[in-house]
Every structure is written in C-alpha cells, then in structure tokens.
Design a protein around this motif. Structure first.
Motif, short mmCIF file in Angstrom:
data_model
loop_
_atom_site.label_atom_id
_atom_site.label_comp_id
_atom_site.label_asym_id
_atom_site.label_seq_id
_atom_site.Cartn_x
_atom_site.Cartn_y
_atom_site.Cartn_z
N ALA A 79 3.07 3.60 -5.48
CA ALA A 79 2.48 3.53 -6.82
C ALA A 79 3.27 2.52 -7.65
O ALA A 79 4.50 2.46 -7.57
N PRO A 117 0.84 -1.20 0.00
CA PRO A 117 0.00 0.00 0.00
C PRO A 117 0.87 1.25 0.00
O PRO A 117 1.94 1.27 0.59
N GLY A 118 0.40 2.28 -0.69
CA GLY A 118 1.08 3.58 -0.65
C GLY A 118 2.23 3.71 -1.65
O GLY A 118 2.78 4.78 -1.80
N ALA A 141 -1.68 1.61 -6.30
CA ALA A 141 -0.64 1.09 -5.40
C ALA A 141 -0.35 -0.36 -5.79
O ALA A 141 -1.24 -1.10 -6.19
N ALA A 149 5.93 5.39 2.04
CA ALA A 149 4.54 5.09 1.72
C ALA A 149 3.67 5.17 2.98
O ALA A 149 2.56 5.70 2.96
N GLU A 195 0.84 8.40 3.01
CA GLU A 195 -0.59 8.17 2.82
C GLU A 195 -1.43 9.33 3.37
O GLU A 195 -2.36 9.80 2.72
#
Lengths: 251, 463
Positions: free
Chosen positions: A94, A91-92, A141, B420, B424
């Motif tokens: 790209a 996640p987070g 993501a 990341a 977020e």
C-alpha cells in the motif's frame, strides 16, 4: 553540492560515461539535456547507486562525502533523491505503508525520531493536496494502475516528504500532459531552497519554462560537451542536437 | 526376458508393518472397519512408502526422506491434558474449538460449539458403524476417483486412531470460524494417524480454521510423523471457507495432510494454507465437483528455509458442468529448501463450461533452493476455459533498487516485497482476525530469516 569528477562508467564492457565532470551548487537548478543514448539516465542511476554499472574512474561527492562506496539507501539518508523516469510498480504494498516505511527509515538513519501515525498522516495530506493526489490513490498499491502523470506526481510527493538536500529528476516531464506538467513543476518549484540542489534531466525545453534553471548542460557521448545559462535551452530547442550528435573524430 | 523388481522393505516400512500387526486388534472399529483396515494395509504393503518412481510422489520420495518410522503415539496422559486445559482456558474461551491431541479428539478441551453443529469422535463413529458416515470416511480408499489407492491414504485408513466427525445441519450459517486445533503433545518422538470429516448440509455456511499447536517450547519439540486426513462433504449450495496454518514442527518431522472434498451443486469452497517452519510437509488435495455451478478457490503460501521441504499436490476433478476452479500457490524458498507444486486438473467429457485456472509462483532467495512445478491438464470436454502458469525467480532488481533509493535497506526492501508477495493471498480471506493471524505469521517468518543477504558493513563502520 554535488560534484561529479572525471567519471567513467561502463556496462558489459561498453563505455557509457566518459570522463564526465559536473558540479551543481547548493540552491542551483541545473538542467541536463542531450540526445537519446547520451548517458543521462545512466548518470542519474549511477549517482543513486545502481549496481549494474562498473565505475572505472572518477568519483561522486555529495556535500563533501564520497558516495561511490555507499548503498543506495545510505545515499538516500545522506540527502540524495532520484525521481525515476519510469516509477516502479510495487504490487501488494500500500502506498501509505511504503511512504511511512521510507520516511521513518530515513529519519532513523539521520538520528531523528520516527513519526507517529497522526503526525505522518498530517504531513502526507498536506503535501498530497498540493500535488492533487487524492486519498484513494494513497490507499492503492504503490504505482499499480496509476496513470503516467499519477506516477510522476507520486514521485514528487515522495521528494517533498523526504526533503532531500539534492534531487535528480530523470525525465520527469516525459509522458505528462500540460496540466500534469504544471502541477509537477509547481511541486518542484515549491521545494527550491538555498540549501537544495537539483539536476533536472530533460529532452525538451518545455519543462524548463516552468522550472527555470540556473544552468544548462548538454551531454553527448557520455560527457558534458557544452554548458551555459538558461538561454542555451532555448537555442537547443531551435537547432536540435545535430551539432553534438557526430561521433568524436578518431585521432 | 522380464524381471520383477521386488524392493526390500525399508526399516520404516518394516516398523509400520509390525505396528499394524500389533495394534490392529486395539484400533477402534467394528468388523467392517477391521476388514477395511486390512484391505488398506494390503494396498500399502503392495507398494510400500511412496517413492520417486510413483508419478505423483516423484518430487517427494518418502522412501528415502523418511528413513525411520516412529512408534504410534498413545492417548494423551492426565498431566498433559491438565496443562493444556490451563493454556486453552487462558486464550479466548469464547471461540468454537475442537482439539485433537496427538490425533486423539479431546472433548473436554473443546468448547463453544454453536447450535446446528454436532461432533463425534472418529473412534465412536467407527465403532457404531453408521453406514452413511463410514461410506464417506472410506470414499477415498474405496472409490475410483483421481488419486484413489494413494498409499499414504491407505496407511492412514489402516492405522487411524481418532479424529472428529462434524455434522452441520442444513441451512446453518456461522460467521466466526470453527477452530480445529492439532496439538503435538507426546514427550517422545511419535507418529499419529488421524482422520476427520466435515459434513455440511445443504445451504449451510461456515469457516473451518485448522492450526497446529505445540506443547513444548520451540527448540525442544520432539519430532513427529503426522498423517492426517480430512474429508469434506459439501451439500448443494453450501459454503465453506477453510484455512490451515501448518506450522511449528521440527526439522526431522514429517507431516502429510490429505484433504478430500466433494462439492455439491452451487457450492462455494475456499481453502487456504500457510506452511512455514516445518520439516517435511506434503499436502495433497483431492477436490471433486459433483454438482454443477460450484466454485472452488484453492490457495496457499509456503515459507521455507533450512532444508525444509513442502509439497502441495492437487487433484481437481471437474465431473460436473459449469464449475469454476482457481488454484494459486506461492512459495518463498531460502537456503536449501525445496518446494513442490503439482496440480492436475481433470475435466470429464460431461463437464462442459468448466473454467479452471492454475498458477504457481515461486521466489527463490538462494542459489541452493529448488522449486519443482508440474501442472497437468487433462481435458475431455470441448467447451471449456482452462489454463495454467508457473513462475520461478528472484526478487525484481528494479523494485529493490527503487525501494532502496527511498531509504529502505536491502533486507527491509526484500522483506517488504516478500510480505507483499505472500500477503496478497492472505488479504483475500475476508475475515480480519484470520488475516491478522496469518499476516503475523508471515512477518515473524520474515524477521527470523537469516540475514545472509545483508550487504557487508562498509569498512570502518561502527557496530
């Protein structure tokens, strides 16, 4: 060429690989089959450099270089690629950012120049369209919210971009419908080359109808128990693994 | 048998007491304000600096962490102002900007105020004594709200030197942020006490972006103790997006920020803070829903290393029905850093249809880092949806391995995952300039991390 010699591996004192020998030559597609729990995925992870396992004996040699003391990223830079049975969601991050970081990290290690953004995009787009991966997926993501088929195609996309000299596909066919299987198989076949070896791990013969192997090895109880040509896969499809499932007799 | 425990004053408390006695005649304000200061200082002296036996300060024992108090900063001199003038002229003259130097509002460094915004110094408001403004400024000291009588807020009231009071006319809509810059300029270690207020008229919509600025080069910044209070009053239907960049002080600095927000009906209030490169920071937020149908999103990222300590303590008071609150705080803790997250959500009996969710997530990169989580829900209404969650852990081993097999080194893979994790919340800020500024700060912090986690170089490697 990948050579696994006399490899014994354990985790928490439990032996998973037991004096395993396996050689896959340049240009060869070797299929590795076997029942659940025979150690196929462990073998792929140990080759890629996972640290949870204890290597007790043996060595793993890629193109003449021993891999066991190397970090996973160094092994990757030396040309090794592992397509995961379950590609990991990040996640987070790209997808495009990740692809660029990964490709340039390897190019740097190999002493090549980093790709400019336009060159990188051109390359990604060319490969993505072959694998039916749309632009929207590349912006999301990495692997997050991807279907099983999308995740596998994303792994094959990475393989195509990174151009490894040896690729391990760990049950790439699991969870794929027949159309997705065909797309993935075409992606793999497109990468077959005289200088590139493949180890294709699978339970079923179906994938091997599309990616036709040069050799088939059967694994049970942490070692290769039988090797043969592509006809061995057909035989296994009929007879199953029952002949290999029995525990070796204790002397 | 019972015994009263009377704690001896610490050197810090003694110095604060003598500072108050000496300076109270000079501190700005009319007779009412002088009385308010006296009362507030009595609140402070009654319990002294907050310590671990005070529930809301349990994990940030200021009594032992702040052994000494620093002398109160003087108003900035001409030399400092002239060098700051040059600095600010150099970067973005167009931006709307209010500058506080060591807690003092400096109108001549401020610029570009759009129409509909009126600004006064706190000192002038305290002296003029406009009753509505004074009532708002003193609301946290005199009210009965959650967290009222906080001794640090009381200390701030007693010693507040200056600040800004910003009034935004009803219906004013401004897309570009109004910057509130806290400059640390004192050449010697100093304390400053500032109190500011923002009054947003009904239907007004602005962004307020707070940041810190040090006059001195990193490594030569003198220590400072800052006690800053910001009071927000948001009229019905108003919208405020507040961001705070809390960065750039030194190891033995202490920064305590109090944010008080009173939200009218239908208000949308977002507040995000990035805390990094600090000594000890405590941010306490008192948010009160006073009208129905309002939404508040409170979030923050703390990036801590060394022996840094960052505490975020929330008091969210749902006093009106059908309001939504979201609290999301993330921590990355390295070396011997300590993170604290305390969140209290209070739902009054009348606050039916409240929707509250609180989450704290911490990544610990070292065995010696520590994270303390204390969520509290106090619910007196029966038709509500409220929840909280807290996680602490290291980075995911599967994710790290996956990234490494794709060629990223372990430190690169860690940095990507950490960026990341922190990014977020930043990506949700909805303003490209701000997103970029915060992202850069995260990147800079990650690249300055000690590379202790780097795997040892293979034997025989050529450097």
């Amino acid at each position: 060429m990948l050579e696994v010699k006399n490899l014994s591996v354990s985790i928490n004192g439990r032996k998973i690989l037991d004096c395993l020998d396996l050689t896959v030559r340049d240009g060869e597609v070797a299929a590795l089959m076997g029942p659940n729990g025979s150690g196929k995925s462990t073998l792929s992870h140990v080759i890629a450099g996972r640290k949870d396992y204890t290597v007790e004996t043996g060595e793993i040699v890629l193109n003449g270089e021993s891999l066991l003391d190397l970090e996973p990223d160094v092994r990757a830079a030396k040309g090794l690629f592992l397509a995961f049975q379950y590609p990991i969601e990040i996640p987070g991050v790209a997808t495009l950012t990740f692809l660029k970081a990964s490709l340039n990290a390897q190019r740097k290690r190999r002493g090549q120049e980093e790709l400019s953004t336009p060159d990188f995009m051109k390359r990604v787009k060319a490969v993505a369209s072959k694998l039916k991966i749309n632009q929207d997926m590349l912006k999301r993501a990495l692997n997050v919210g991807f279907s099983g088929g999308e995740k596998k195609r994303m792994d094959i996309l990475q393989m195509a971009l990174l151009e490894p000299s040896f690729a391990i596909l760990d049950e790439t066919d699991s969870g794929l419908d027949i159309d997705a299987l065909r797309v993935v198989a075409q992606g793999v076949n497109a990468l077959r080359a005289p200088g590139r070896g493949f180890l294709v791990i699978t339970h079923y013969q179906r994938l091997l109808d599309y990616v036709v192997p040069d050799s088939v090895h059967v694994m049970a109880h942490g070692r290769i128990v039988r090797s043969g040509g592509k006809e061995l896969a057909v035989e296994l499809e009929k007879s199953g693994y029952r002949d290999f499932n029995a525990e070796p007799a204790v002397a | 048998m019972s015994a009263d425990i009377i704690q001896a004053r610490t050197p810090a408390e003694s110095l604060l007491a003598s500072t108050f006695d000496e300076s109270k005649a000079r501190l700005p304000g009319n007779a009412c304000v002088a009385k308010w200061r006296e009362d507030a200082f009595k609140v402070f002296t009654a319990s002294g600096l907050p310590h671990r036996r005070i529930e809301t300060w349990h994990y940030t024992d200021l009594r032992s962490l702040m052994r000494e108090a620093l002398p109160v900063a003087a108003a900035p001199g001409a030399a400092i102002l002239s060098s700051l003038r040059k600095e600010f002229a150099a970067d973005g003259a167009g931006a709307a900007r209010l500058v506080l130097v060591d807690g003092f509002f400096v109108p001549e460094l401020s610029s570009g105020l759009p129409e509909g915004i009126q600004v006064r110094s706190l000192a002038s408001v305290l002296t003029d004594g406009r009753s509505d403004l004074l009532a708002l400024l003193a609301s946290q000291d005199l009210g009965q709200d959650l967290g009222a009588r906080d001794t640090i807020v009381a200390l701030n009231a007693a010693l507040m030197q200056d600040g800004v009071v910003i009034e935004v006319a009803p219906g004013t809509v401004i897309a570009e942020p109004l910057h509130l810059i806290h400059v640390a300029a004192s050449p010697v270690p100093a304390a400053h006490f500032s109190r500011s207020a923002l009054i947003l008229g009904a239907g007004a919509s602005i962004r307020l972006s707070e940041s810190c600025h040090a006059v001195y080069r990193p490594g030569t910044v003198p220590a400072s103790h800052a006690n800053a209070c910001l009071i927000l009053s948001l009229g019905d239907g108003a919208r405020l997006t507040h961001t705070a960049m809390v960065t750039g002080t030194v190891a033995d600095s202490v920064r305590i920020e109090t944010l008080v927000a009173r939200l009218g009906a239908g208000v949308k209030f977002d507040s995000f803070a990035l805390v990094s490169g600090i000594g000890l920071v405590r941010r306490q937020l008192f948010v009160r829903f006073e009208g129905s149908g309002a939404e508040a999103r409170l979030s923050g990222v703390s990036l801590l290393g060394g022996r840094e300590h960052a505490d975020t303590t929330l008091f969210v008071d749902h006093a009106a029905p059908a309001c939504v609150s979201r609290e999301t705080y993330k921590y990355i803790l390295d070396e011997e850093a300590t993170g604290v997250f305390q969140g209290k959500i209070h739902v009054a009996p009348s606050a039916q249809k409240t929707d509250g969710k609180m989450l704290s997530r911490a990544v610990l990169l070292s065995d010696r880092a520590a994270m303390n989580n204390k969520p509290e829900l106090e619910i007196f209404a029966d038709d509500v949806v409220c929840g909280h969650g807290a996680t602490c852990g290291g980075l995911d081993a599967d994710q790290l391995f996956y990234l490494q097999t794709r060629g990223l080194t372990l430190p690169e893979a860690e940095a990507l995952l950490l960026e990341a994790f922190a990014g977020e919340l930043i990506d949700g800020l909805g303003h490209d300039g701000l997103i970029n500024t915060f992202r850069c700060e995260v990147k800079a912090w990650l690249s300055s991390r000690p590379k202790a986690l780097m795997p040892p170089a293979p034997a025989g490697a050529i450097a």
